[in-house]
Each structure stands twice: as C-alpha cells, then as structure tokens.
Design a protein around this motif. Structure first.
Motif, PDB file in Angstrom:
ATOM      1  N   VAL A  68       1.108  -1.322  -0.117  1.00 16.66           N
ATOM      2  CA  VAL A  68       0.208   0.187   0.088  1.00 16.66           C
ATOM      3  C   VAL A  68       0.698   1.108   0.093  1.00 16.66           C
ATOM      4  O   VAL A  68       1.819   1.260   0.290  1.00 16.66           O
ATOM      5  CB  VAL A  68      -0.596  -0.029   0.935  1.00 16.66           C
ATOM      6  N   VAL A  69       0.688   2.604  -0.683  1.00 16.52           N
ATOM      7  CA  VAL A  69       1.907   4.140  -0.887  1.00 16.52           C
ATOM      8  C   VAL A  69       1.131   4.664   0.569  1.00 16.52           C
ATOM      9  O   VAL A  69      -0.125   4.911   0.678  1.00 16.52           O
ATOM     10  CB  VAL A  69       0.819   4.118  -1.961  1.00 16.52           C
ATOM     11  N   PRO A  70       2.514   4.892   1.054  1.00 19.61           N
ATOM     12  CA  PRO A  70       1.777   5.823   2.899  1.00 19.61           C
ATOM     13  C   PRO A  70       1.836   6.700   2.200  1.00 19.61           C
ATOM     14  O   PRO A  70       1.495   7.738   0.681  1.00 19.61           O
ATOM     15  CB  PRO A  70       3.692   5.830   2.827  1.00 19.61           C
ATOM     16  N   GLY A  71       0.730   7.655   3.024  1.00 11.83           N
ATOM     17  CA  GLY A  71       0.169   8.636   2.444  1.00 11.83           C
ATOM     18  C   GLY A  71       0.448  10.189   2.242  1.00 11.83           C
ATOM     19  O   GLY A  71       0.352  10.666   1.320  1.00 11.83           O
ATOM     20  N   LYS A  72       1.930  10.001   2.963  1.00 10.82           N
ATOM     21  CA  LYS A  72       3.306  11.475   2.627  1.00 10.82           C
ATOM     22  C   LYS A  72       3.620  11.591   1.323  1.00 10.82           C
ATOM     23  O   LYS A  72       3.516  12.647   0.969  1.00 10.82           O
ATOM     24  CB  LYS A  72       4.445  11.470   3.922  1.00 10.82           C
ATOM     25  N   THR A  73       3.244  10.338   0.453  1.00  7.66           N
ATOM     26  CA  THR A  73       3.968  10.468  -1.272  1.00  7.66           C
ATOM     27  C   THR A  73       2.373  11.490  -1.457  1.00  7.66           C
ATOM     28  O   THR A  73       2.849  12.299  -2.904  1.00  7.66           O
ATOM     29  CB  THR A  73       3.092   9.210  -1.712  1.00  7.66           C
ATOM     30  N   PHE A  74       1.189  11.708  -0.709  1.00  5.28           N
ATOM     31  CA  PHE A  74       0.528  12.959  -1.288  1.00  5.28           C
ATOM     32  C   PHE A  74      -0.253  14.254  -0.736  1.00  5.28           C
ATOM     33  O   PHE A  74      -1.083  14.632  -1.277  1.00  5.28           O
ATOM     34  CB  PHE A  74      -0.697  11.939  -1.927  1.00  5.28           C
ATOM     35  N   GLY A  75       0.796  14.714  -0.332  1.00  3.50           N
ATOM     36  CA  GLY A  75       1.171  16.221   0.207  1.00  3.50           C
ATOM     37  C   GLY A  75       1.216  15.703   1.932  1.00  3.50           C
ATOM     38  O   GLY A  75       2.043  15.315   2.683  1.00  3.50           O
ATOM     39  N   SER A  76       0.997  17.103   2.421  1.00  2.00           N
ATOM     40  CA  SER A  76       1.827  18.085   3.455  1.00  2.00           C
ATOM     41  C   SER A  76       1.060  17.096   4.767  1.00  2.00           C
ATOM     42  O   SER A  76       1.216  16.960   5.914  1.00  2.00           O
ATOM     43  CB  SER A  76       2.458  18.667   3.876  1.00  2.00           C
ATOM     44  N   TYR A  77      -0.450  16.949   4.482  1.00  2.00           N
ATOM     45  CA  TYR A  77      -1.296  16.360   5.704  1.00  2.00           C
ATOM     46  C   TYR A  77      -1.655  14.594   5.439  1.00  2.00           C
ATOM     47  O   TYR A  77      -2.674  14.724   5.766  1.00  2.00           O
ATOM     48  CB  TYR A  77      -2.360  17.762   5.052  1.00  2.00           C
ATOM     49  N   SER A  78      -1.259  14.231   4.560  1.00  2.49           N
ATOM     50  CA  SER A  78      -0.993  13.295   5.154  1.00  2.49           C
ATOM     51  C   SER A  78      -0.419  11.641   5.409  1.00  2.49           C
ATOM     52  O   SER A  78      -0.392  10.497   4.861  1.00  2.49           O
ATOM     53  CB  SER A  78      -2.137  11.998   3.990  1.00  2.49           C
ATOM     54  N   ASN A  79       0.602  12.153   6.691  1.00  2.05           N
ATOM     55  CA  ASN A  79       1.373  11.102   7.003  1.00  2.05           C
ATOM     56  C   ASN A  79       1.282   9.782   7.882  1.00  2.05           C
ATOM     57  O   ASN A  79       1.489   9.211   7.928  1.00  2.05           O
ATOM     58  CB  ASN A  79       2.234  11.991   8.523  1.00  2.05           C
ATOM     59  N   ASN A  80      -0.273  10.182   8.251  1.00  2.07           N
ATOM     60  CA  ASN A  80      -0.596   8.972   9.008  1.00  2.07           C
ATOM     61  C   ASN A  80      -1.815   8.146   8.137  1.00  2.07           C
ATOM     62  O   ASN A  80      -2.660   8.030   8.647  1.00  2.07           O
ATOM     63  CB  ASN A  80      -1.506  10.339  10.563  1.00  2.07           C
TER      64      ASN A  80
END
Ligand SMILES: Cc1ncc(COP(=O)(O)O)c(C=O)c1O
Length: 383
Positions: A344-356
């Motif tokens: 699955v892809v880590p959220g932080k790939t998609f910007g600054s607000y999706s590290n979690n």
C-alpha cells in the motif's frame, strides 16, 4: 563536477517505486499500490493500433494529433462533458494525462505565480510546481476530504494564477459535490483566475455521484484547462495518450511547447485511441459494477477492522488513517510489506497532510483483495 539540476533533484525517488523494490523477487506479494485498472484494454483499441502499424503509419503525427482523433474527441467532449469545443482550436493530444499536466503548467505559469492545491492529492502536481517554478499553496482537505473553500478563499492574492482540482480524486476517492463545484467556480470567476481540472477518473463514480466538467459551466470555458487520458477508462496506461481541452490561446501555446519538447505523440497508437472512443460507453457498465463491488468490500472490511476511513465516491482508491494504531503511514506500509507481503502507498506521498494515512488501490482481483484484507487484519492485530 558542477551541480546537476537542483529542481529535478528535489523530486525524490517515488515511494511507490521503493515499494516495488521491497517486493522484488517475492511471489507472495499482493499489490494494492498501483493506479492501473485490472481489465484488458478493449480489442478495438489494440486493433486500431495494429492496423495503423500494418499501414506503416510510423512517421511523425501532426503536432496536435491526427484530425480523425481530434474530431472524435470533439464529439466525445460535447456529448459526455457538455463542453462546446471545436477540434481545430480547442484540443491537443498528449502523451497521457501526465504530459497534459505538463502542458497545462507550461502554458499557464510565469515566475512568481501561485497555484492552489488541496491536499492530499496526486503526486505529480507537487513536482510539476517545482519543475516549472510555481509557488505551491497547499491547503488541507477537510476530514471528509472535501475542499476547504474558506481556506482557499483566504489564500488567494494577486499572485494566484490557478486552482488545480482532480475529481474523482486520486488518492482520496473524493468526488466534488455540485454545491462545492459551483462555489469553487464562483471563487475562480470572481478572482479572475484559472482552473486546471484533471478528469482522468471521470467514468469512475459510485453511489449516484456524477462527474461534472467545470468547463461546461457558464463562463468557465475561457478559464478552465480540462485534461483527460485514455489510461483509466480503457485500461491503457501504456498507450500513453491523453488530451487537453482549452481555449484557442492556451492550445496554441501548448502546441509550441509540445512541438519543441516531444514533437507529438505516438502516431499509430492514436488510431487505437480513435477506435476505443468509437465504442459504445456501455462497454464500461459491467467493469464499473465490479469496481463498485470491490469499493464496498474494502470499505466494509477496513471499517470492521477499526480504521478511520471515508467512503470513497469515485476513482479506485481509498485512503484510511492509521493513526489510531500508533504508527505513521510510512512505517505501516513498510512493515505490512515486509511481514505480510501487501503493498500500500504511504500517505505522505500525496502531500503534507497525510503522513498518518495510507492509500489503497482496489483495482485488483476480488479474491486478492479478500486475501489482502485478511493479511492487513492480522497485521493490525499484531501492532
Ligand atoms: C489524477 C491523475 N492524473 C493524471 C494521471 C496521469 O495519467 P497518465 O497515466 O495518463 O499519464 C494519473 C495517473 O495515475 C492520475 O492518477
């Protein structure tokens, strides 16, 4: 030796690629990482391409695309998107949605210009701002992934050139509501800015939500750059074909840039795209149903497991938070891959607000999704 391009060096190796590296040589891996539909490219697309090759159409195509394809696109865009275009002035064929995006950036922005982007969002937008020297103004989506229109309004200033939207959205699966879209359109018009609308997932909508092209709304054609691709509707990401719809002045600039950077797109493949577009759209009905079934299944399973997750209404992604498991998206993805063989892809790939968060693509076989969900369940029980 002297330093290589600083701009390009700022774009790190894709996290998605890193995951593939972790998967290398393993046969047990189930990938929920990739943005590639799992059905076969429809036969007319393939035959159109082969026929063109057999006719030795292997020479340069017209820069904007072959006239028959442009005309077919005009028909499609008028009928499906309700945008009143003229193929001689308002359309250019591109190397996929990706290059349509590059053309949008190349034709719109000057140094000092700002672009407003709601985040999380598709990764390429972030790096295009760096490559084209555009100041990125990233605005966090609300908890349900809708746009924070008040925050957007506050960020608009004389340097704001455009807002970029992608609905249905990768990675969140969010689809703009009508009210939201009309409110956004008012913001664009009243501030005299442009709207870039990435519509590559326009056919993937569920629960009765419908895609509306902003350029079809009164007064918006002149200020909207609409881009789309063959990739997702026809499961043809390797054809590398897409297109842009915009006013003549924009398309003229795009043609200049196109001419001196790529000189056109794959000539025989354009005949494949043409034949694909001639198909009745009903070919997609059963495919959409199967995506819907997978969407409902994955949402239900994630919910049962206790993830905080928003039910997606479009595209083929779902983006749960992993915060409550006291781990961030990146560590979650790595450990899940290493110990349970699910990508699955880590959220932080998609910007600054999706590290979690993590992004899951459910564009894979149902039985594999079942197995992947069981493995995720085992994994979260362990952590
Ligand atoms: C939102 C979005 N826009 C554009 C693209 C690029 O499309 P293409 O593969 O046609 O270059 C993608 C691909 O995943 C995407 O998700």
């Amino acid at each position: 030796m002297k330093e290589l391009s600083r701009k390009v060096a700022q774009a790190p190796k894709s996290k998605i690629r890193e995951l593939f590296d972790l998967a290398a040589g393993r046969e047990d891996v189930i990938s929920l990482g990739i943005g590639q539909p799992d059905f076969k490219t429809p036969q007319p697309a393939i035959e159109g391409n082969i026929k063109a090759l057999n006719k030795n159409i292997t020479y340069y195509a017209p820069t904007r695309g072959i006239p028959s394809l442009l005309e077919q696109l005009e028909r499609k865009v008028k009928k499906f998107n309700k945008i009143n275009v003229n193929w001689k002035e308002n359309i250019i064929v591109t190397n996929g949605g990706s290059q349509a995006l590059s053309l949008a950036f190349a034709s719109l922005f000057n140094p000092g210009d700002e672009l407003i982007l709601s985040s999380p969002n598709f990764i390429s937008y972030f790096y295009l701002t760096i490559f084209f020297g555009v100041k990125l103004v990233e605005i966090q989506r609300k908890n349900d992934f809708s746009l924070d229109l008040e925050a957007i309004k506050k960020k608009i200033n004389p340097n704001t050139k455009a807002i970029l939207i992608n609905s249905p959205n990768n990675p969140t699966g969010y689809v703009l509501s009508n009210d939201e879209l009309y409110e956004l359109v008012e913001i664009v018009k009243s501030n005299d800015i442009y709207l870039i609308s990435d519509e590559v997932y326009e056919n993937y909508t569920y629960d009765g939500s419908k895609h509306i092209s902003p350029a079809s709304i009164e007064g918006m054609f002149e200020r909207t750059i609409t881009l789309n691709a063959m990739s997702k509707l026809f499961s043809a990401t390797g054809f590398r074909l897409g297109y842009v719809i915009a006013k003549k002045q924009v398309i003229d600039l795009m043609e200049n840039y196109h001419q001196y950077t790529v000189a056109g797109t794959n000539h025989p493949a354009q005949y494949g795209f043409l034949e694909a577009l001639k198909m009745d759209i009903s070919f997609f009905n059963e495919i959409l149903k199967s995506f819907d079934k997978r969407r409902i299944f994955v949402y239900k399973r994630l919910n049962e497991m206790g993830f905080d997750v928003v039910k997606p209404k479009g595209a083929f992604y779902i983006m749960p938070s992993v915060k409550k498991f006291n781990i961030d998206g990146e560590d979650f993805s790595k450990a899940l891959m290493k110990d349970y063989g699910v990508a699955v892809v880590p959220g932080k790939t998609f910007g600054s607000y999706s590290n979690n968060m993590i992004r899951i693509s459910y564009a894979t076989e149902y039985s594999k999704l079942e197995e992947a969900m069981n493995r995720i369940e085992k994994f979260i029980k362990k952590i």
